[in-house]
Motif scaffolding. Structure first.
Motif, PDB file in Angstrom:
ATOM      1  N   ARG A 220      -3.696  -8.300  -6.518  1.00  0.00           N
ATOM      2  CA  ARG A 220      -4.120  -8.503  -5.136  1.00  0.00           C
ATOM      3  C   ARG A 220      -4.830  -7.266  -4.595  1.00  0.00           C
ATOM      4  O   ARG A 220      -5.816  -7.355  -3.891  1.00  0.00           O
ATOM      5  CB  ARG A 220      -2.912  -8.801  -4.253  1.00  0.00           C
ATOM      6  N   ARG A 221      -4.301  -6.079  -4.935  1.00  0.00           N
ATOM      7  CA  ARG A 221      -4.858  -4.829  -4.426  1.00  0.00           C
ATOM      8  C   ARG A 221      -4.522  -3.713  -5.412  1.00  0.00           C
ATOM      9  O   ARG A 221      -3.464  -3.713  -6.015  1.00  0.00           O
ATOM     10  CB  ARG A 221      -4.245  -4.531  -3.066  1.00  0.00           C
ATOM     11  N   VAL A 222      -5.445  -2.774  -5.585  1.00  0.00           N
ATOM     12  CA  VAL A 222      -5.242  -1.604  -6.439  1.00  0.00           C
ATOM     13  C   VAL A 222      -5.015  -0.407  -5.527  1.00  0.00           C
ATOM     14  O   VAL A 222      -5.804  -0.154  -4.621  1.00  0.00           O
ATOM     15  CB  VAL A 222      -6.464  -1.348  -7.357  1.00  0.00           C
ATOM     16  N   HIS A 223      -3.905   0.297  -5.761  1.00  0.00           N
ATOM     17  CA  HIS A 223      -3.542   1.453  -4.949  1.00  0.00           C
ATOM     18  C   HIS A 223      -3.415   2.692  -5.833  1.00  0.00           C
ATOM     19  O   HIS A 223      -3.256   2.588  -7.046  1.00  0.00           O
ATOM     20  CB  HIS A 223      -2.174   1.231  -4.282  1.00  0.00           C
ATOM     21  N   ALA A 224      -3.435   3.845  -5.194  1.00  0.00           N
ATOM     22  CA  ALA A 224      -3.145   5.111  -5.871  1.00  0.00           C
ATOM     23  C   ALA A 224      -1.835   5.637  -5.293  1.00  0.00           C
ATOM     24  O   ALA A 224      -1.568   5.487  -4.097  1.00  0.00           O
ATOM     25  CB  ALA A 224      -4.259   6.116  -5.635  1.00  0.00           C
ATOM     26  N   ALA A 225      -1.031   6.237  -6.142  1.00  0.00           N
ATOM     27  CA  ALA A 225       0.245   6.791  -5.696  1.00  0.00           C
ATOM     28  C   ALA A 225       0.464   8.137  -6.359  1.00  0.00           C
ATOM     29  O   ALA A 225       0.048   8.351  -7.503  1.00  0.00           O
ATOM     30  CB  ALA A 225       1.391   5.843  -6.078  1.00  0.00           C
ATOM     31  N   PRO A 226       1.109   9.057  -5.661  1.00  0.00           N
ATOM     32  CA  PRO A 226       1.440  10.332  -6.296  1.00  0.00           C
ATOM     33  C   PRO A 226       2.567  10.122  -7.303  1.00  0.00           C
ATOM     34  O   PRO A 226       3.281   9.120  -7.249  1.00  0.00           O
ATOM     35  CB  PRO A 226       1.896  11.205  -5.131  1.00  0.00           C
ATOM     36  N   THR A 227       2.717  11.069  -8.205  1.00  0.00           N
ATOM     37  CA  THR A 227       3.840  10.998  -9.138  1.00  0.00           C
ATOM     38  C   THR A 227       5.122  11.366  -8.397  1.00  0.00           C
ATOM     39  O   THR A 227       5.094  12.030  -7.362  1.00  0.00           O
ATOM     40  CB  THR A 227       3.644  11.951 -10.334  1.00  0.00           C
ATOM     41  N   ALA A 228       6.239  10.935  -8.938  1.00  0.00           N
ATOM     42  CA  ALA A 228       7.537  11.258  -8.351  1.00  0.00           C
ATOM     43  C   ALA A 228       7.830  12.739  -8.582  1.00  0.00           C
ATOM     44  O   ALA A 228       7.478  13.284  -9.637  1.00  0.00           O
ATOM     45  CB  ALA A 228       8.619  10.395  -8.979  1.00  0.00           C
ATOM     46  N   PRO A 229       8.462  13.390  -7.625  1.00  0.00           N
ATOM     47  CA  PRO A 229       8.787  14.812  -7.796  1.00  0.00           C
ATOM     48  C   PRO A 229       9.633  15.039  -9.056  1.00  0.00           C
ATOM     49  O   PRO A 229      10.643  14.381  -9.261  1.00  0.00           O
ATOM     50  CB  PRO A 229       9.592  15.152  -6.540  1.00  0.00           C
ATOM     51  N   GLY A 230       9.174  15.938  -9.907  1.00  0.00           N
ATOM     52  CA  GLY A 230       9.902  16.260 -11.134  1.00  0.00           C
ATOM     53  C   GLY A 230       9.774  15.236 -12.241  1.00  0.00           C
ATOM     54  O   GLY A 230      10.343  15.400 -13.311  1.00  0.00           O
ATOM     55  N   GLU A 231       9.047  14.161 -12.010  1.00  0.00           N
ATOM     56  CA  GLU A 231       8.868  13.092 -13.006  1.00  0.00           C
ATOM     57  C   GLU A 231       7.377  12.794 -13.149  1.00  0.00           C
ATOM     58  O   GLU A 231       6.859  11.865 -12.530  1.00  0.00           O
ATOM     59  CB  GLU A 231       9.604  11.823 -12.563  1.00  0.00           C
ATOM     60  N   PRO A 232       6.645  13.543 -13.958  1.00  0.00           N
ATOM     61  CA  PRO A 232       5.185  13.394 -14.020  1.00  0.00           C
ATOM     62  C   PRO A 232       4.687  12.038 -14.525  1.00  0.00           C
ATOM     63  O   PRO A 232       3.518  11.713 -14.343  1.00  0.00           O
ATOM     64  CB  PRO A 232       4.746  14.513 -14.952  1.00  0.00           C
ATOM     65  N   THR A 233       5.543  11.224 -15.120  1.00  0.00           N
ATOM     66  CA  THR A 233       5.105   9.906 -15.590  1.00  0.00           C
ATOM     67  C   THR A 233       5.636   8.770 -14.719  1.00  0.00           C
ATOM     68  O   THR A 233       5.361   7.607 -14.994  1.00  0.00           O
ATOM     69  CB  THR A 233       5.545   9.667 -17.046  1.00  0.00           C
ATOM     70  N   ALA A 234       6.384   9.106 -13.675  1.00  0.00           N
ATOM     71  CA  ALA A 234       6.955   8.089 -12.793  1.00  0.00           C
ATOM     72  C   ALA A 234       6.188   8.039 -11.471  1.00  0.00           C
ATOM     73  O   ALA A 234       5.734   9.058 -10.958  1.00  0.00           O
ATOM     74  CB  ALA A 234       8.423   8.385 -12.522  1.00  0.00           C
ATOM     75  N   THR A 235       6.071   6.851 -10.936  1.00  0.00           N
ATOM     76  CA  THR A 235       5.379   6.656  -9.669  1.00  0.00           C
ATOM     77  C   THR A 235       6.274   7.071  -8.512  1.00  0.00           C
ATOM     78  O   THR A 235       7.457   6.763  -8.495  1.00  0.00           O
ATOM     79  CB  THR A 235       5.004   5.173  -9.495  1.00  0.00           C
ATOM     80  N   GLY A 236       5.679   7.730  -7.541  1.00  0.00           N
ATOM     81  CA  GLY A 236       6.406   8.096  -6.329  1.00  0.00           C
ATOM     82  C   GLY A 236       6.750   6.858  -5.521  1.00  0.00           C
ATOM     83  O   GLY A 236       6.289   5.753  -5.814  1.00  0.00           O
ATOM     84  N   PRO A 237       7.529   7.007  -4.465  1.00  0.00           N
ATOM     85  CA  PRO A 237       8.004   5.854  -3.700  1.00  0.00           C
ATOM     86  C   PRO A 237       6.958   5.178  -2.824  1.00  0.00           C
ATOM     87  O   PRO A 237       7.130   4.034  -2.429  1.00  0.00           O
ATOM     88  CB  PRO A 237       9.124   6.431  -2.836  1.00  0.00           C
ATOM     89  N   ARG A 238       5.860   5.877  -2.512  1.00  0.00           N
ATOM     90  CA  ARG A 238       4.835   5.326  -1.622  1.00  0.00           C
ATOM     91  C   ARG A 238       3.437   5.566  -2.183  1.00  0.00           C
ATOM     92  O   ARG A 238       3.177   6.576  -2.827  1.00  0.00           O
ATOM     93  CB  ARG A 238       4.904   5.985  -0.246  1.00  0.00           C
ATOM     94  N   THR A 239       2.545   4.626  -1.909  1.00  0.00           N
ATOM     95  CA  THR A 239       1.145   4.803  -2.271  1.00  0.00           C
ATOM     96  C   THR A 239       0.512   5.805  -1.311  1.00  0.00           C
ATOM     97  O   THR A 239       1.129   6.186  -0.312  1.00  0.00           O
ATOM     98  CB  THR A 239       0.381   3.466  -2.177  1.00  0.00           C
ATOM     99  N   LEU A 240      -0.719   6.189  -1.574  1.00  0.00           N
ATOM    100  CA  LEU A 240      -1.399   7.125  -0.686  1.00  0.00           C
ATOM    101  C   LEU A 240      -1.679   6.520   0.685  1.00  0.00           C
ATOM    102  O   LEU A 240      -1.863   7.240   1.656  1.00  0.00           O
ATOM    103  CB  LEU A 240      -2.703   7.609  -1.323  1.00  0.00           C
ATOM    104  N   CYS A 241      -1.676   5.191   0.779  1.00  0.00           N
ATOM    105  CA  CYS A 241      -1.868   4.530   2.075  1.00  0.00           C
ATOM    106  C   CYS A 241      -0.535   4.217   2.754  1.00  0.00           C
ATOM    107  O   CYS A 241      -0.508   3.639   3.835  1.00  0.00           O
ATOM    108  CB  CYS A 241      -2.703   3.260   1.915  1.00  0.00           C
ATOM    109  N   GLY A 242       0.580   4.578   2.114  1.00  0.00           N
ATOM    110  CA  GLY A 242       1.895   4.407   2.734  1.00  0.00           C
ATOM    111  C   GLY A 242       2.684   3.184   2.332  1.00  0.00           C
ATOM    112  O   GLY A 242       3.787   2.965   2.823  1.00  0.00           O
ATOM    113  N   ARG A 243       2.182   2.377   1.410  1.00  0.00           N
ATOM    114  CA  ARG A 243       2.925   1.179   0.980  1.00  0.00           C
ATOM    115  C   ARG A 243       4.020   1.551  -0.018  1.00  0.00           C
ATOM    116  O   ARG A 243       3.874   2.466  -0.801  1.00  0.00           O
ATOM    117  CB  ARG A 243       1.989   0.179   0.341  1.00  0.00           C
ATOM    118  N   ASP A 244       5.087   0.770   0.005  1.00  0.00           N
ATOM    119  CA  ASP A 244       6.207   0.950  -0.921  1.00  0.00           C
ATOM    120  C   ASP A 244       5.763   0.545  -2.326  1.00  0.00           C
ATOM    121  O   ASP A 244       5.186  -0.525  -2.514  1.00  0.00           O
ATOM    122  CB  ASP A 244       7.357   0.067  -0.451  1.00  0.00           C
TER     123      ASP A 244
END
Length: 92
Positions: free
Chosen positions: A30-54
């Motif tokens: 439906r939509r492609v987002h970018a997200a930062p990596t999780a703190p201390g986990e360079p291969t894991a997705t952080g909890p929010r996208t750069l636009c603020g979505r979960d």
């Protein structure tokens, strides 16, 4: 900051299959987002996208922007569904 591409998917839709093949559920991007990596986990997705979505229910793409220097941060086949807010952040 390192980014991960994630897909916001539509709800599963029954896929049509030919006789003799297994049927499954197909989920369209439906939509492609970018997200930062999780703190201390360079291969894991952080909890929010750069636009603020979960990101909890999103699927991580195999696409890695760092492997495509000079190209867009998202896979070309999904250019029509790129989140404009994530895109604006990635372009800065």
């Amino acid at each position: 900051m390192s980014e991960i591409v994630v897909y916001e998917l539509d709800k599963p839709v029954a896929a049509r299959s030919a006789p003799g093949t297994s049927s499954g559920a197909e989920r369209r991007v439906r939509r492609v987002h970018a997200a930062p990596t999780a703190p201390g986990e360079p291969t894991a997705t952080g909890p929010r996208t750069l636009c603020g979505r979960d990101t909890f229910a999103m699927e991580t793409a195999h696409w890695k922007p760092s492997e495509h220097p000079g190209g867009p941060w998202y896979p070309a086949e999904h250019a029509a569904v790129v989140c404009p807010d994530c895109d604006a952040v990635m372009e800065t």
